[in-house]
Design a protein around this motif. Structure first.
Motif, PDB file in Angstrom:
ATOM      1  N   GLU A   1       9.389   3.915  -5.008  1.00  0.00           N
ATOM      2  CA  GLU A   1       9.830   4.734  -3.975  1.00  0.00           C
ATOM      3  C   GLU A   1       8.745   4.079  -2.886  1.00  0.00           C
ATOM      4  N   VAL A   2       9.430   3.892  -1.677  1.00  0.00           N
ATOM      5  CA  VAL A   2       8.423   3.430  -0.622  1.00  0.00           C
ATOM      6  C   VAL A   2       8.684   4.298   0.619  1.00  0.00           C
TER       7      VAL A   2
ATOM      8  N   SER B   1       0.765  -1.148  -0.084  1.00  0.00           N
ATOM      9  CA  SER B   1       0.033  -0.005   0.081  1.00  0.00           C
ATOM     10  C   SER B   1       0.868   1.377   0.090  1.00  0.00           C
ATOM     11  N   ARG B   2       2.132   1.187   0.295  1.00  0.00           N
ATOM     12  CA  ARG B   2       3.013   2.291   0.534  1.00  0.00           C
ATOM     13  C   ARG B   2       3.894   2.534  -0.525  1.00  0.00           C
ATOM     14  N   THR B   3       4.105   1.560  -1.778  1.00  0.00           N
ATOM     15  CA  THR B   3       4.852   1.481  -2.663  1.00  0.00           C
ATOM     16  C   THR B   3       4.385   2.226  -4.166  1.00  0.00           C
ATOM     17  N   CYS B   4       5.190   3.164  -4.551  1.00  0.00           N
ATOM     18  CA  CYS B   4       4.559   3.841  -5.860  1.00  0.00           C
ATOM     19  C   CYS B   4       4.958   2.805  -6.933  1.00  0.00           C
TER      20      CYS B   4
ATOM     21  N   ALA C   1      -2.554  -0.181  -4.466  1.00  0.00           N
ATOM     22  CA  ALA C   1      -2.094  -1.635  -3.850  1.00  0.00           C
ATOM     23  C   ALA C   1      -2.287  -2.700  -4.765  1.00  0.00           C
ATOM     24  N   ALA C   2      -3.693  -2.965  -5.420  1.00  0.00           N
ATOM     25  CA  ALA C   2      -3.755  -4.119  -6.336  1.00  0.00           C
ATOM     26  C   ALA C   2      -2.718  -4.072  -7.421  1.00  0.00           C
ATOM     27  N   GLU C   3      -2.390  -2.925  -7.797  1.00  0.00           N
ATOM     28  CA  GLU C   3      -1.247  -2.736  -8.985  1.00  0.00           C
ATOM     29  C   GLU C   3       0.013  -3.400  -8.520  1.00  0.00           C
ATOM     30  N   ASN C   4       0.500  -2.949  -7.408  1.00  0.00           N
ATOM     31  CA  ASN C   4       1.766  -3.263  -6.835  1.00  0.00           C
ATOM     32  C   ASN C   4       1.506  -4.914  -6.567  1.00  0.00           C
ATOM     33  N   ILE C   5       0.662  -5.505  -5.985  1.00  0.00           N
ATOM     34  CA  ILE C   5       0.342  -6.795  -5.859  1.00  0.00           C
ATOM     35  C   ILE C   5       0.341  -7.613  -7.083  1.00  0.00           C
TER      36      ILE C   5
ATOM     37  N   ARG D   1      -6.435   8.278  -1.183  1.00  0.00           N
ATOM     38  CA  ARG D   1      -5.984   8.515  -2.482  1.00  0.00           C
ATOM     39  C   ARG D   1      -4.147   8.251  -2.130  1.00  0.00           C
ATOM     40  N   PHE D   2      -3.884   7.725  -3.150  1.00  0.00           N
ATOM     41  CA  PHE D   2      -2.143   7.360  -2.825  1.00  0.00           C
ATOM     42  C   PHE D   2      -1.596   8.493  -3.668  1.00  0.00           C
ATOM     43  N   ILE D   3      -0.539   9.054  -3.332  1.00  0.00           N
ATOM     44  CA  ILE D   3       0.379  10.266  -3.782  1.00  0.00           C
ATOM     45  C   ILE D   3       1.734   9.775  -3.379  1.00  0.00           C
ATOM     46  N   CYS D   4       2.591   9.966  -4.549  1.00  0.00           N
ATOM     47  CA  CYS D   4       3.916   9.601  -4.320  1.00  0.00           C
ATOM     48  C   CYS D   4       4.854  10.865  -3.959  1.00  0.00           C
ATOM     49  N   ARG D   5       5.618  11.183  -3.076  1.00  0.00           N
ATOM     50  CA  ARG D   5       6.285  12.548  -2.949  1.00  0.00           C
ATOM     51  C   ARG D   5       7.459  12.635  -3.855  1.00  0.00           C
ATOM     52  N   SER D   6       7.955  11.352  -3.994  1.00  0.00           N
ATOM     53  CA  SER D   6       9.349  11.241  -4.956  1.00  0.00           C
ATOM     54  C   SER D   6       8.917  11.555  -6.296  1.00  0.00           C
TER      55      SER D   6
END
Length: 363
Positions: A314-315, A306-309, A346-350, A326-331
């Motif tokens: 980036e984690v 859930s925390r990975t872009c 999260a589903a895409e990362n899985i 919402r998910f937002i990547c600061r990197s």
């Protein structure tokens, strides 16, 4: 290439609801009470021994005189339960030792706090028999064998005649007795290639499941969209409703995908029951329904999905807006301009993690 699926998916489980008469219910309850007492007595003995080996203070722990599972089985049940008692307690302490946290394990009822949820495992074939034609099961209880009627839960089909249960697990939940059958999963070893349809699945409380595949993108199965009328207000009614929703969603997902699909789920483990989330019921029903359609389930590492872009990988430098989901990547800024749902992310990362492990891809 043939995959060797995880140990978790080597077996598939089918849960039946028992329909005992008053006399059979009494035999089930007596067996349950005696088995629980035997496991807790054996657990105290096991803890005393392990604590002494680790030079821990055991002065406050009463040493049990009934040291063996055999003695407990003979006193409280009968000899056939010796292996089951030993298995239940030893497996609990084995998991605890792997976490390097030794403490006394207390076994109790479903939904009790600070205890290990108990089931009675029947590990040998002579102790149980399941007849789907007559909808009857035969269990070795404290007073001998009992033939008890059962029903399949709504939406769950019978297993093929070629499937044979190798273990069964007995458990009461809010006054209803359930028997869970364990079968070898016929899809545990499947061929996988770059063309294999792979689907990642995130599980949660707001969305029962969120799927992602390269061809179909993301799809959310919101718990609100699958709300069912609850005739009563008891915990038993609530639990059955949760499981019924899980079955409906699991069935929709497997029927949406083609045979030979490989689904990737997180290998989730919780020490405490999560209120309002029957995540284990979902996975059990899902693996079973998928196996019937010649689809395979593969479990991946759940950490940081859930925390990975998914764009830059980036984690540590990511954030989730839980109020807006919402998910937002600061990197790299992924999710700042477009709205990225955190469960879909999260589903895409899985999916990506499963594909990498299955195909040894560098994605």
């Amino acid at each position: 290439m043939t995959i060797k699926t995880n140990k978790r998916a080597k077996y598939t489980y089918l849960t039946l609801q028992l329909l005992p008469t008053e006399k059979e219910r009494e035999a089930l309850q007596t067996t349950w009470n005696n088995y629980k007492e035997a496991c807790n007595t054996f657990s105290r003995t096991k803890y005393w021994k392990l604590a002494r080996e680790k030079h821990m203070d055991v002065s406050a722990c009463k040493k049990e005189y009934l040291k063996s599972a055999r003695a407990l089985a003979q006193r409280l049940l009968h000899g056939v339960y010796e292996i089951s008692i030993r298995h239940t307690v030893k497996m609990a302490y084995k998991r605890q030792e792997s976490d390097k946290k030794l403490a006394l394990i207390v076994f109790g009822e479903y939904d009790e706090k600070n205890i290990k949820h108990l089931t009675i495992p029947y590990l040998r074939k002579p102790t149980f028999n399941i007849d789907f034609a007559k909808k009857m099961c035969c269990l070795d209880l404290v007073d001998g064998f009992q033939h008890i009627a059962f029903t399949l839960l709504e939406g769950i089909p019978e297993p093929p005649a070629s499937w044979e249960a190798i273990e069964v697990y007995l458990q009461p939940i809010y006054g209803t007795w359930y028997l869970t059958l364990m079968f070898p999963n016929p899809t545990a070893n499947m061929d996988v290639s770059p063309d294999t349809n792979i689907v990642g699945i995130d599980r949660g409380e707001i969305n029962i499941a969120t799927t992602y595949s390269l061809d179909k993108g993301a799809k959310r199965y919101s718990a609100e969209d699958y709300s069912l009328p609850c005739e009563g207000g008891t915990k038993d009614d609530y639990h059955k409703n949760l499981f019924a929703k899980d079955v409906i969603v699991a069935k929709e997902i497997v029927e949406r995908e083609s045979p030979d699909t490989i689904f990737v789920l997180e290998d989730l483990h919780f020490n405490k029951l999560r209120k309002g989330w029957s995540y284990r019921n979902f996975s059990d029903a899902f693996i079973y329904l998928a196996a019937l359609r010649h689809q395979c389930v593969f479990f991946c590492d759940p950490r940081n999905t859930s925390r990975t872009c998914p764009k830059c990988g980036e984690v540590t430098n990511t954030k989730r807006n839980r109020d807006e989901h919402r998910f937002i990547c600061r990197s790299c800024g992924y999710g700042e301009k477009e709205i990225v749902n955190d469960d879909e992310n999260a589903a895409e990362n899985i999916y990506l993690r499963g594909r990498k492990e299955l195909l040894k891809d560098d994605v």
